[in-house]
Design a protein around this motif. Structure first.
Motif, PDB file in Angstrom:
ATOM      1  N   ARG A 163       0.824  -1.213   0.000  1.00  0.00           N
ATOM      2  CA  ARG A 163       0.000   0.000   0.000  1.00  0.00           C
ATOM      3  C   ARG A 163       0.856   1.259   0.000  1.00  0.00           C
ATOM      4  NH1 ARG A 163      -4.947  -2.085   3.961  1.00  0.00           N
ATOM      5  NH2 ARG A 163      -6.093  -3.133   2.280  1.00  0.00           N
TER       6      ARG A 163
ATOM      7  N   ASP B   6       1.970   1.662  -3.544  1.00  0.00           N
ATOM      8  CA  ASP B   6       0.887   2.225  -4.358  1.00  0.00           C
ATOM      9  C   ASP B   6       0.802   3.736  -4.169  1.00  0.00           C
ATOM     10  OD1 ASP B   6       0.171  -0.182  -5.449  1.00  0.00           O
ATOM     11  OD2 ASP B   6      -1.526  -0.528  -4.099  1.00  0.00           O
TER      12      ASP B   6
ATOM     13  N   GLN C 252       1.568   6.848  -6.944  1.00  0.00           N
ATOM     14  CA  GLN C 252       0.686   7.978  -7.228  1.00  0.00           C
ATOM     15  C   GLN C 252       1.454   9.287  -7.110  1.00  0.00           C
ATOM     16  OE1 GLN C 252      -2.803   7.749  -8.201  1.00  0.00           O
ATOM     17  NE2 GLN C 252      -2.069   9.758  -8.857  1.00  0.00           N
TER      18      GLN C 252
ATOM     19  N   LYS D  23      -5.389   7.161 -13.342  1.00  0.00           N
ATOM     20  CA  LYS D  23      -5.313   5.863 -12.664  1.00  0.00           C
ATOM     21  C   LYS D  23      -6.665   5.552 -12.026  1.00  0.00           C
ATOM     22  CE  LYS D  23      -0.350   5.840 -11.712  1.00  0.00           C
ATOM     23  NZ  LYS D  23      -0.024   4.616 -12.455  1.00  0.00           N
ATOM     24  N   MET D  24      -7.187   4.378 -12.292  1.00  0.00           N
ATOM     25  CA  MET D  24      -8.535   4.033 -11.869  1.00  0.00           C
ATOM     26  C   MET D  24      -8.583   3.290 -10.537  1.00  0.00           C
ATOM     27  SD  MET D  24     -10.103   2.976 -15.599  1.00  0.00           S
ATOM     28  CE  MET D  24     -11.786   2.805 -15.005  1.00  0.00           C
ATOM     29  N   TYR D  25      -7.522   2.534 -10.229  1.00  0.00           N
ATOM     30  CA  TYR D  25      -7.623   1.679  -9.055  1.00  0.00           C
ATOM     31  C   TYR D  25      -7.527   2.442  -7.743  1.00  0.00           C
ATOM     32  CZ  TYR D  25      -2.577   1.635 -10.114  1.00  0.00           C
ATOM     33  OH  TYR D  25      -1.292   1.986 -10.446  1.00  0.00           O
ATOM     34  N   ASN D  26      -7.022   3.698  -7.781  1.00  0.00           N
ATOM     35  CA  ASN D  26      -6.978   4.509  -6.567  1.00  0.00           C
ATOM     36  C   ASN D  26      -8.210   5.390  -6.394  1.00  0.00           C
ATOM     37  OD1 ASN D  26      -4.491   3.616  -5.649  1.00  0.00           O
ATOM     38  ND2 ASN D  26      -3.348   5.120  -6.805  1.00  0.00           N
ATOM     39  N   ASP D  27      -9.082   5.395  -7.387  1.00  0.00           N
ATOM     40  CA  ASP D  27     -10.261   6.261  -7.365  1.00  0.00           C
ATOM     41  C   ASP D  27     -11.463   5.482  -6.841  1.00  0.00           C
ATOM     42  OD1 ASP D  27     -12.503   7.829  -7.941  1.00  0.00           O
ATOM     43  OD2 ASP D  27     -11.531   8.727  -9.695  1.00  0.00           O
TER      44      ASP D  27
ATOM     45  N   ASN E  88     -12.959   2.241  -9.060  1.00  0.00           N
ATOM     46  CA  ASN E  88     -12.554   0.877  -8.700  1.00  0.00           C
ATOM     47  C   ASN E  88     -13.776   0.142  -8.152  1.00  0.00           C
ATOM     48  OD1 ASN E  88     -11.671  -1.421  -7.262  1.00  0.00           O
ATOM     49  ND2 ASN E  88      -9.684  -0.500  -6.830  1.00  0.00           N
TER      50      ASN E  88
END
Length: 203
Positions: free
Chosen positions: A72, A75, A79, A185-189, A193
């Motif tokens: 994490r 990640d 970002q 970036k989609m996975y942090n939104d 996600n």
């Protein structure tokens, strides 16, 4: 040439980090906050910290909970790295805003900042490969192999440096033009996600 300046700043950031060699060491950026130099130093500092986090998470005996915490943090670092690259591109978009592209101007496959991003990573590879090429506790074969890899990395840096300088020259003369796409970036939104928005009925 920007590549010469960037390489010096990257080497400085890497050296500064390794004075204490601590992932949580306090960042002390020596450059003015609103300067390109500040962004270059910050970019390489983020990369250097993340390099060592990547080492930690690859410990084969790592506790799974600790491993998840490292993942994490990585990640989050990714970002921050992406945001910093986009700030560097914003600097160049502003710098070249008054340059009119020539009728036959073309777009490059990557923006200046993403090429500079690769230059920062190369600086880290060179630093750590140099350590391995001279590590006395390693075998002569290991040091020889690492030295050969180091020569390739140095050649890559020279080639990439020249390419970045040429790209910026071409943009400044109108032969190429900048067109920057945000990473999105989609996975942090939490709104994009599906794992995250399934937990929030308001999204």
């Amino acid at each position: 040439m920007i590549s010469e300046q960037a390489n010096k700043i990257f080497d400085q950031a890497i050296t500064d980090y390794h004075v204490h060699n601590l992932i949580d060491a306090q960042l002390k950026n020596p450059y003015s906050k609103h300067s390109l130099e500040h962004l270059l130093y910050l970019k390489c500092w983020i990369d250097t910290v993340q390099w060592h986090m990547e080492d930690e998470v690859r410990d084969p005996s790592i506790d799974p909970v600790k491993g998840l915490l490292w993942k994490r943090r990585i990640d989050q670092s990714n970002q921050e790295r992406t945001d910093t690259v986009e700030y560097i591109d914003s600097y160049y978009l502003d710098k070249f805003k008054d340059v009119g592209p020539l009728p036959d101007a073309t777009i490059n496959t990557e923006s200046p900042a993403w090429a500079i991003d690769r230059l920062s990573i190369l600086a880290l590879k060179i630093y750590h490969m140099q350590l391995e090429a001279t590590r006395l506790s390693a075998s002569p074969e290991h040091r020889s192999q690492c030295n050969a890899k180091l020569q390739v990395l140095l050649e890559q840096r020279a080639d990439l440096s020249g390419s970045i300088d040429q790209l910026l020259d071409d943009i400044s003369s109108g032969k190429k033009y900048m067109k920057v796409y945000k990473q999105m970036k989609m996975y942090n939104d939490p709104s994009l996600n599906p794992i995250l928005y399934a937990e929030d009925p308001k999204v």
